[in-house]
Design a protein around this motif. Structure first.
Motif, PDB file in Angstrom:
ATOM      1  N   VAL A  11       3.594  -4.835   3.857  1.00 55.48           N
ATOM      2  CA  VAL A  11       4.714  -5.382   4.625  1.00 55.48           C
ATOM      3  C   VAL A  11       4.176  -6.247   5.757  1.00 55.48           C
ATOM      4  N   GLY A  12       4.692  -7.468   5.885  1.00 56.03           N
ATOM      5  CA  GLY A  12       4.278  -8.361   6.959  1.00 56.03           C
ATOM      6  C   GLY A  12       2.829  -8.802   6.807  1.00 56.03           C
ATOM      7  N   GLN A  13       2.134  -8.965   7.959  1.00 52.88           N
ATOM      8  CA  GLN A  13       0.739  -9.398   7.993  1.00 52.88           C
ATOM      9  C   GLN A  13       0.528 -10.663   7.153  1.00 52.88           C
ATOM     10  N   ASP A  14       1.387 -11.662   7.354  1.00 53.01           N
ATOM     11  CA  ASP A  14       1.332 -12.885   6.551  1.00 53.01           C
ATOM     12  C   ASP A  14       0.001 -13.618   6.695  1.00 53.01           C
ATOM     13  N   ASP A  15      -0.484 -13.744   7.928  1.00 52.80           N
ATOM     14  CA  ASP A  15      -1.736 -14.471   8.129  1.00 52.80           C
ATOM     15  C   ASP A  15      -2.906 -13.757   7.472  1.00 52.80           C
ATOM     16  N   LEU A  16      -2.927 -12.446   7.557  1.00 52.87           N
ATOM     17  CA  LEU A  16      -4.006 -11.679   6.941  1.00 52.87           C
ATOM     18  C   LEU A  16      -4.010 -11.870   5.435  1.00 52.87           C
ATOM     19  N   ARG A  17      -2.852 -11.746   4.825  1.00 50.76           N
ATOM     20  CA  ARG A  17      -2.785 -11.887   3.370  1.00 50.76           C
ATOM     21  C   ARG A  17      -3.161 -13.302   2.943  1.00 50.76           C
ATOM     22  N   LEU A  18      -2.691 -14.301   3.696  1.00 51.26           N
ATOM     23  CA  LEU A  18      -3.005 -15.682   3.341  1.00 51.26           C
ATOM     24  C   LEU A  18      -4.503 -15.942   3.449  1.00 51.26           C
ATOM     25  N   ALA A  41      -3.321  -1.788   8.710  1.00 58.26           N
ATOM     26  CA  ALA A  41      -3.499  -2.108   7.282  1.00 58.26           C
ATOM     27  C   ALA A  41      -4.666  -3.047   7.020  1.00 58.26           C
ATOM     28  N   LYS A  42      -5.643  -3.099   7.927  1.00 56.49           N
ATOM     29  CA  LYS A  42      -6.792  -3.982   7.691  1.00 56.49           C
ATOM     30  C   LYS A  42      -7.560  -3.558   6.439  1.00 56.49           C
ATOM     31  N   SER A  43      -7.977  -2.307   6.409  1.00 57.43           N
ATOM     32  CA  SER A  43      -8.753  -1.815   5.267  1.00 57.43           C
ATOM     33  C   SER A  43      -7.904  -1.790   4.001  1.00 57.43           C
ATOM     34  N   THR A  44      -6.642  -1.425   4.128  1.00 56.95           N
ATOM     35  CA  THR A  44      -5.758  -1.370   2.961  1.00 56.95           C
ATOM     36  C   THR A  44      -5.643  -2.730   2.292  1.00 56.95           C
ATOM     37  N   ALA A  45      -5.494  -3.782   3.081  1.00 55.62           N
ATOM     38  CA  ALA A  45      -5.346  -5.121   2.522  1.00 55.62           C
ATOM     39  C   ALA A  45      -6.614  -5.568   1.799  1.00 55.62           C
ATOM     40  N   VAL A  46      -7.774  -5.257   2.379  1.00 50.47           N
ATOM     41  CA  VAL A  46      -9.033  -5.671   1.751  1.00 50.47           C
ATOM     42  C   VAL A  46      -9.226  -4.958   0.421  1.00 50.47           C
ATOM     43  N   ARG A  47      -8.999  -3.655   0.405  1.00 49.22           N
ATOM     44  CA  ARG A  47      -9.175  -2.906  -0.835  1.00 49.22           C
ATOM     45  C   ARG A  47      -8.153  -3.338  -1.886  1.00 49.22           C
ATOM     46  N   ALA A  48      -6.962  -3.682  -1.433  1.00 49.70           N
ATOM     47  CA  ALA A  48      -5.939  -4.132  -2.380  1.00 49.70           C
ATOM     48  C   ALA A  48      -6.297  -5.469  -3.003  1.00 49.70           C
ATOM     49  N   ALA A 202      -1.562  -7.047  14.304  1.00 51.14           N
ATOM     50  CA  ALA A 202      -0.962  -6.044  15.200  1.00 51.14           C
ATOM     51  C   ALA A 202       0.221  -5.417  14.473  1.00 51.14           C
ATOM     52  N   ALA A 203       0.522  -4.197  14.826  1.00 52.36           N
ATOM     53  CA  ALA A 203       1.667  -3.518  14.223  1.00 52.36           C
ATOM     54  C   ALA A 203       2.960  -4.198  14.653  1.00 52.36           C
ATOM     55  N   SER A 204       3.882  -4.276  13.730  1.00 55.06           N
ATOM     56  CA  SER A 204       5.173  -4.893  14.022  1.00 55.06           C
ATOM     57  C   SER A 204       5.938  -4.069  15.050  1.00 55.06           C
ATOM     58  N   ARG A 205       6.677  -4.760  15.903  1.00 58.58           N
ATOM     59  CA  ARG A 205       7.545  -4.090  16.867  1.00 58.58           C
ATOM     60  C   ARG A 205       8.999  -4.060  16.396  1.00 58.58           C
ATOM     61  N   GLU A 206       9.245  -4.563  15.188  1.00 60.07           N
ATOM     62  CA  GLU A 206      10.594  -4.556  14.626  1.00 60.07           C
ATOM     63  C   GLU A 206      10.847  -3.207  13.944  1.00 60.07           C
ATOM     64  N   PRO A 207      11.850  -2.454  14.381  1.00 59.49           N
ATOM     65  CA  PRO A 207      12.099  -1.126  13.794  1.00 59.49           C
ATOM     66  C   PRO A 207      12.292  -1.166  12.285  1.00 59.49           C
ATOM     67  N   GLU A 208      13.047  -2.147  11.774  1.00 55.26           N
ATOM     68  CA  GLU A 208      13.316  -2.193  10.337  1.00 55.26           C
ATOM     69  C   GLU A 208      12.034  -2.390   9.540  1.00 55.26           C
ATOM     70  N   GLN A 209      11.155  -3.232  10.041  1.00 59.82           N
ATOM     71  CA  GLN A 209       9.895  -3.471   9.329  1.00 59.82           C
ATOM     72  C   GLN A 209       9.006  -2.228   9.372  1.00 59.82           C
ATOM     73  N   ALA A 360       6.042 -17.455   7.355  1.00 60.80           N
ATOM     74  CA  ALA A 360       7.363 -17.947   7.728  1.00 60.80           C
ATOM     75  C   ALA A 360       7.318 -18.631   9.074  1.00 60.80           C
ATOM     76  N   PRO A 361       8.166 -19.666   9.252  1.00 64.16           N
ATOM     77  CA  PRO A 361       8.119 -20.401  10.524  1.00 64.16           C
ATOM     78  C   PRO A 361       8.356 -19.526  11.746  1.00 64.16           C
ATOM     79  N   ASP A 362       9.125 -18.430  11.587  1.00 62.68           N
ATOM     80  CA  ASP A 362       9.414 -17.607  12.758  1.00 62.68           C
ATOM     81  C   ASP A 362       8.395 -16.507  12.958  1.00 62.68           C
ATOM     82  N   THR A 363       7.283 -16.525  12.178  1.00 63.72           N
ATOM     83  CA  THR A 363       6.237 -15.525  12.388  1.00 63.72           C
ATOM     84  C   THR A 363       5.561 -15.773  13.725  1.00 63.72           C
TER      85      THR A 363
END
Length: 668
Positions: A11-18, A41-48, A202-209, A360-363
């Motif tokens: 979920v999120g972390q657009d720059d990391l995934r890109l 999710a640093k390690s999780t993304a790399v292993r994924a 950084a961890a999201s501050r949006e409750p829904e995310q 996304a532009p609003d990231t």
């Protein structure tokens, strides 16, 4: 083998995934450094990501993963015949923080060399990672020379080993990913520059995310296979898109207009050298290929700058990485569009899947760009709170290069650059019998010990007949990092005649020196009626600099309380890390006015350090035409050395700390 968390389920972390995907498309980008707090999710993304990389064909039995159609002609396991090989998934190899140089690059197989008399190379992790991913968690805690070795291999695509009579070259092409928590200490600037891209997470501050993150993680933990199956189609689509982008990459055209924008951007942000220009060019090209285009657009150059420049524009170790996006947009606009009419590719501007893989532009912008600064008055100082008796914090003076402060004797602490120590790396000073497991064989000394006994042992072949008693461990001497504990007087006497700015500048200079020498640092302050631990011992020198900058002054001078608090901090740290030696740096004018019998109590507290032979330096901040010499007297009681602010500069003699048993002392 456990089922990895799906990359597309993050979920999120657009720059990391890109950034990870761009390196998967073009490993020539140079890897990625992921900076962020724990639990992001640093390690999780790399292993994924490793599960998304296309499978590789390798020569059967080759320890260096040579391709069967074009094997490496210099492969140590070669020569190989071209022909069908075996298909296997791309590997993800993890480099542990405590790894040795032998484990990383490989070494002579000592057992075969001594027992059979033959030279045989035992490959290391660089060989295992060839054509896969090399993942270094907590890369900032890895020793500098190991970081140098793996970055050199990543840049050249090959590893060269010249040691112990072995000369080996083998391919080492891998996607390098390092992760780090800045709170545990920074990488040195020259090492930061060697990573192609960097991302701040950084961890999201949006409750829904955050709810969605927890929901998906719980579902994965309950049944990893079922959860992965739900994302199988998305995973397959991204895997196919990586393959298509790799095939399209050689066709992408980087025009003169794009090159001008890249060069102008790097010049505008005053980055050193040309590596940034090259990395930006490769990143922009990979972005175009990922979007399914054969032409580079202005948006590719902009995104490449956001990923490739923040960690390169740091001008001071205490400056946070970041990029002024307004300045970036102005530079790109000034130099116009990269190309007049770039080819949008067969799938339109968005490429396969649309959107071009861009965030996304609003990231929120990553990299910690210029944030809000505290409000200041006309004198450059923060306003004083109403009704407060303490003086507002003053800014630190300009830092300068300090002379060397070191701990006497030879230690055995963590590798660093301050004091002499027996280390695993460094110059060989002799040989000794191993105590426990043999880690660094002294080959010449071992052969010398075994040679006189060969006839008695009835040697019949070419090999050397060895016994356990023949083995010799190489004794090496290098440098260690220390715990530098600052005890700073923040009382009203220190604020007189605006000395505190110069004092903070001196401590900031010492912090910069500690940063360069890979020390842990701690900060104890005393003022009013008590002392406090402003910063417990940490590897984050940046945090100490920030606490120092906001340090208020005023009140009486409880010197004894400061020394007793420092003694307690060192006692606890000796239990946590007994091998790391301490250096106590007391910054004061030597006055003691707080508490009952302040002078006598301060003397008794100082005597505790002298009894334990703690290396100490007193930075004498006394000013004015009449000097009482109190700081010098405190240094004598500590069993250390006193030095004035002016003498602290590197243009005077080096090596301030003398042995506690020495006879030379500064006169009171």
């Amino acid at each position: 083998m456990s089922t990895p968390y799906p990359f597309t389920a993050i979920v999120g972390q657009d720059d990391l995934r890109l950034a990870l995907l761009l390196n998967a498309v073009s490993p020539a980008v140079g890897g990625i450094l992921v900076r962020g707090e724990k639990g992001t999710a640093k390690s999780t993304a790399v292993r994924a990501l490793s599960a998304l990389l296309p499978e590789v064909d390798v020569v059967v039995g080759c320890r260096f993963s040579c391709g069967p159609t074009a094997p490496d002609p210099t492969c140590p396991d070669g020569p190989h015949d071209t022909g069908p090989g075996v298909c296997r998934p791309a590997r993800m190899v993890e480099l542990p923080v405590g790894a040795s140089e032998d484990r990383l690059v490989g070494a002579l197989d000592i057992e075969r060399a001594l027992a059979e008399g033959v030279k045989s190379f035992e490959p290391g992790l660089l060989a295992q990672a060839n054509r896969g991913i090399l993942y270094v968690d907590e890369v900032n805690l890895l020793h500098d020379h190991l970081v140098d070795l793996l970055l050199d291999a990543a840049a050249m695509g090959a590893s060269y080993v010249e040691r112990e009579g072995v000369s080996v070259r083998h391919a080492a092409r891998f996607l390098l990913v390092g992760t780090m928590n800045p709170e545990e200490g920074e990488l040195r600037p020259q090492l930061l520059d060697r990573f192609g891209l960097t991302v701040e997470v950084a961890a999201s501050r949006e409750p829904e995310q955050r709810v969605e993150v927890v929901r998906r993680r719980l579902a994965y933990d309950d049944d990893p296979a079922a959860f992965a199956a739900r994302w199988a189609d998305e995973e397959a689509a991204v895997r196919q898109r990586i393959v298509m982008a790799r095939e399209l990459l050689p066709q992408v055209r980087l025009g003169d207009g794009a090159l001008r924008q890249i060069a102008a951007t790097c010049a505008a942000f005053e980055v050193d050298g040309m590596r940034a220009d090259i990395v930006m060019a490769r990143t922009a090209t990979a972005l175009a290929a990922w979007a399914g285009r054969t032409g580079v657009l202005a948006e590719d150059v902009r995104q490449a700058a956001l990923l490739a420049l923040p960690h390169r524009r740091r001008r001071n170790p205490f400056d946070a990485p970041g990029l002024d996006e307004d300045k970036l947009d102005e530079t790109l606009q000034e130099f116009g569009a990269p190309d007049d009419d770039p080819d949008p590719g067969p799938n339109g501007p968005g490429g396969p899947g649309g959107g071009g893989g861009q965030p996304a532009p609003d990231t929120e912008p990553q990299g910690g760009g210029s944030g809000a600064q505290p409000e200041t008055g006309e004198d450059g100082q923060q306003p004083q709170a109403a009704g407060s008796s303490e003086q507002a914090p003053v800014r630190a003076g300009d830092p300068f290069r300090t002379k060397v402060l070191s701990v006497p004797g030879i230690g055995e602490g963590a590798a660093g650059r301050r004091s002499r120590a027996r280390t695993e790396h460094g110059r060989t000073t002799g040989a000794r019998r191993p105590q426990g497991v043999l880690t660094k064989l002294h080959l010449a000394a071992t052969v010398h010990a075994a040679a006189p006994h060969q006839r008695a042992r009835e040697r019949s072949g070419p090999g050397l007949v060895l016994r356990r008693d023949d083995l010799r461990q190489a004794a090496r001497e290098g440098r260690e990092g220390n715990l530098v504990l600052f005890v700073v007087d923040a009382s009203g006497s220190m604020a007189a005649r605006q000395r505190m700015g110069a004092v903070k500048g001196a401590v900031l200079s010492l912090l910069l020196d500690a940063y360069q020498r890979r020390d842990k640092v701690g900060l104890v302050t005393f003022r009013g009626s008590d002392a406090q631990v402003a910063l417990p011992p940490t590897s984050s020198v940046d945090a100490a600099a920030a606490r120092l900058e906001s340090l208020p002054t005023g009140g009486r001078t409880p010197l004894a309380a400061g020394l007793l608090k420092a003694h307690e901090v060192l006692r606890v740290e000796r239990l946590r890390d007994p091998a790391r030696r301490a250096l106590l740096v007391v910054v004061t004018d030597g006055r003691a006015t707080g508490g009952p019998e302040p002078v006598a109590l301060a003397g008794r507290a100082a005597g505790m350090f002298a009894a334990e032979r703690t290396a100490s330096v007193v930075v004498d901040c006394e000013a004015g035409p009449v000097r009482l010499g109190l700081a010098g007297r405190l240094a004598d009681e500590l069993g250390g050395t006193a030095v004035t602010l002016d003498e602290l500069r590197a243009d005077s003699i080096a090596g301030l700390v003398r042995n506690a048993q020495g006879t030379s002392r500064r006169a009171a």
